[in-house]
Design a protein around this motif. Sequence first.
Motif, PDB file in Angstrom:
ATOM      1  N   PRO A  88     -27.858 -28.042  -8.648  1.00  0.00           N
ATOM      2  CA  PRO A  88     -28.905 -27.844  -7.646  1.00  0.00           C
ATOM      3  C   PRO A  88     -28.358 -27.879  -6.227  1.00  0.00           C
ATOM      4  CG  PRO A  88     -28.948 -30.101  -8.419  1.00  0.00           C
ATOM      5  CD  PRO A  88     -27.882 -29.401  -9.218  1.00  0.00           C
ATOM      6  N   GLY A  89     -29.042 -27.146  -5.355  1.00  0.00           N
ATOM      7  CA  GLY A  89     -28.700 -27.147  -3.942  1.00  0.00           C
ATOM      8  C   GLY A  89     -29.905 -26.753  -3.115  1.00  0.00           C
ATOM      9  N   SER A  97     -35.779 -25.088  -0.079  1.00  0.00           N
ATOM     10  CA  SER A  97     -36.218 -25.526  -1.398  1.00  0.00           C
ATOM     11  C   SER A  97     -35.000 -25.765  -2.270  1.00  0.00           C
ATOM     12  CB  SER A  97     -37.132 -24.487  -2.054  1.00  0.00           C
ATOM     13  OG  SER A  97     -36.463 -23.238  -2.200  1.00  0.00           O
ATOM     14  N   VAL A  98     -35.155 -26.589  -3.307  1.00  0.00           N
ATOM     15  CA  VAL A  98     -34.055 -26.865  -4.230  1.00  0.00           C
ATOM     16  C   VAL A  98     -33.995 -25.744  -5.260  1.00  0.00           C
ATOM     17  CG1 VAL A  98     -33.100 -28.482  -5.906  1.00  0.00           C
ATOM     18  CG2 VAL A  98     -34.285 -29.342  -3.872  1.00  0.00           C
ATOM     19  N   LEU A 139     -29.163 -18.933   2.113  1.00  0.00           N
ATOM     20  CA  LEU A 139     -28.203 -19.855   2.700  1.00  0.00           C
ATOM     21  C   LEU A 139     -28.345 -21.243   2.092  1.00  0.00           C
ATOM     22  CD1 LEU A 139     -26.165 -20.432   5.116  1.00  0.00           C
ATOM     23  CD2 LEU A 139     -28.200 -21.116   6.406  1.00  0.00           C
ATOM     24  N   VAL A 140     -27.211 -21.815   1.665  1.00  0.00           N
ATOM     25  CA  VAL A 140     -27.169 -23.211   1.237  1.00  0.00           C
ATOM     26  C   VAL A 140     -26.882 -24.055   2.475  1.00  0.00           C
ATOM     27  CG1 VAL A 140     -26.213 -24.885  -0.386  1.00  0.00           C
ATOM     28  CG2 VAL A 140     -26.181 -22.450  -0.956  1.00  0.00           C
ATOM     29  N   ASP A 189     -36.045 -34.177  -0.818  1.00  0.00           N
ATOM     30  CA  ASP A 189     -36.629 -34.760   0.389  1.00  0.00           C
ATOM     31  C   ASP A 189     -36.096 -34.138   1.682  1.00  0.00           C
ATOM     32  OD1 ASP A 189     -38.054 -36.650  -1.156  1.00  0.00           O
ATOM     33  OD2 ASP A 189     -36.277 -37.940  -1.229  1.00  0.00           O
ATOM     34  N   VAL A 190     -35.155 -33.208   1.581  1.00  0.00           N
ATOM     35  CA  VAL A 190     -34.541 -32.636   2.781  1.00  0.00           C
ATOM     36  C   VAL A 190     -35.561 -31.960   3.690  1.00  0.00           C
ATOM     37  CG1 VAL A 190     -32.950 -30.848   3.607  1.00  0.00           C
ATOM     38  CG2 VAL A 190     -32.205 -32.459   1.854  1.00  0.00           C
TER      39      VAL A 190
END
Length: 362
Positions: free
Chosen positions: A6-7, A18-19, A59-60, A342-343
């Motif tokens: 996940p990222g 979003s993840v 974009l990550v 939670d980012v």
Amino acid sequence: MNPYFPGVVVRSSASAPSVEELRLPEIGPGQVRVRVRAAGVCHSDLSMINGTLQPPHPLVLGHEAAGEVVEAGEHVTRVAAGDHVVLNWQPACRECWFCTHGQPWLCSTSSGVAALENGITMDGDPVFVGLGLGAFAEQVVAPANAVIRVPADLDFELAALLGCGVLTGTGAVRNTARVQPGETVVVIGLGGVGLSVVAAARAAGAASVIAVDVSDAKKALAEAAGATDFLVSSDNLSKEIRTRTSRLGADHAFECVGRSATIRAAWRATRRGGQVTVVGMGANDDMVSLSALDIFSSARTLRSSVYGSSDPDVEIPLLAADVLDGKLSLDHLITDRITLADVPAAFDRMARGEGARSVVVL
């Protein structure tokens, strides 16, 4: 090895983070695969989603991070599997003009790279990684010169902060402005970087450190970092600072917001012959206007501090040693420990000016 992980991804300039499930590539020669253990939420990440910067998508996000090397590719000698490392979002090539003339923080190979592709995919399509790392993810693939080994007994959460906020703030004081004992300092903007400037200025022996923010809630954080005074920003800021600096203004002002208005405020808060150091990264179209006569008659110096004017390969291990020796305390910088999910909420808190650093713990 499970190639999926996940990222936190921004699919387009109009979408929210979003993840997502990502696929990691096989590492090549000169590359390393790192299991991210902690990543700080930095204002530069917010700049990539609020329009200040305009990176390519999808974009990550994430660049201030620490973790453990899982695999080292062919020809990699500086780290090995199992090493604990801090990620460096602007690694020096050691070959360009700037690197060979003692300014690796201005490396022409890595400077200005908002995002690049490194083989990570999503739904079968390539994605970009922020500042060459994309560290809001369980794993990253990075060039060997983008990882810096640190002692295994250094907490990952604290180590992560060294990779951007602490190095940037500390370097601005030590390397760019070179604050001397007995001098007076103003710090405008009290996020993770600004609080690191406050702590570094006190450690340098500044007689007074006046911390400034738009929120009175930052007062306790400023005092924990070592501020001698705290002011809520207002139209009378320069007058209030002069009352605390023998009517002269400060020897140094550090702007840690990245806006033309706060750069002008820092300029007005500084005495004649003083130094203004811009640490915050602003927008391309946010123009700073100063009077030509004022520039001449005030004899002030206005400069920026890119990545703390530092060589991370040298200074991050030194900062790590200071943390372990108790010479440098970072505990006050972490106000929230969060997950990847939670980012987005952490970005909302940052936009509202709340807290210091949110750290993703993986």
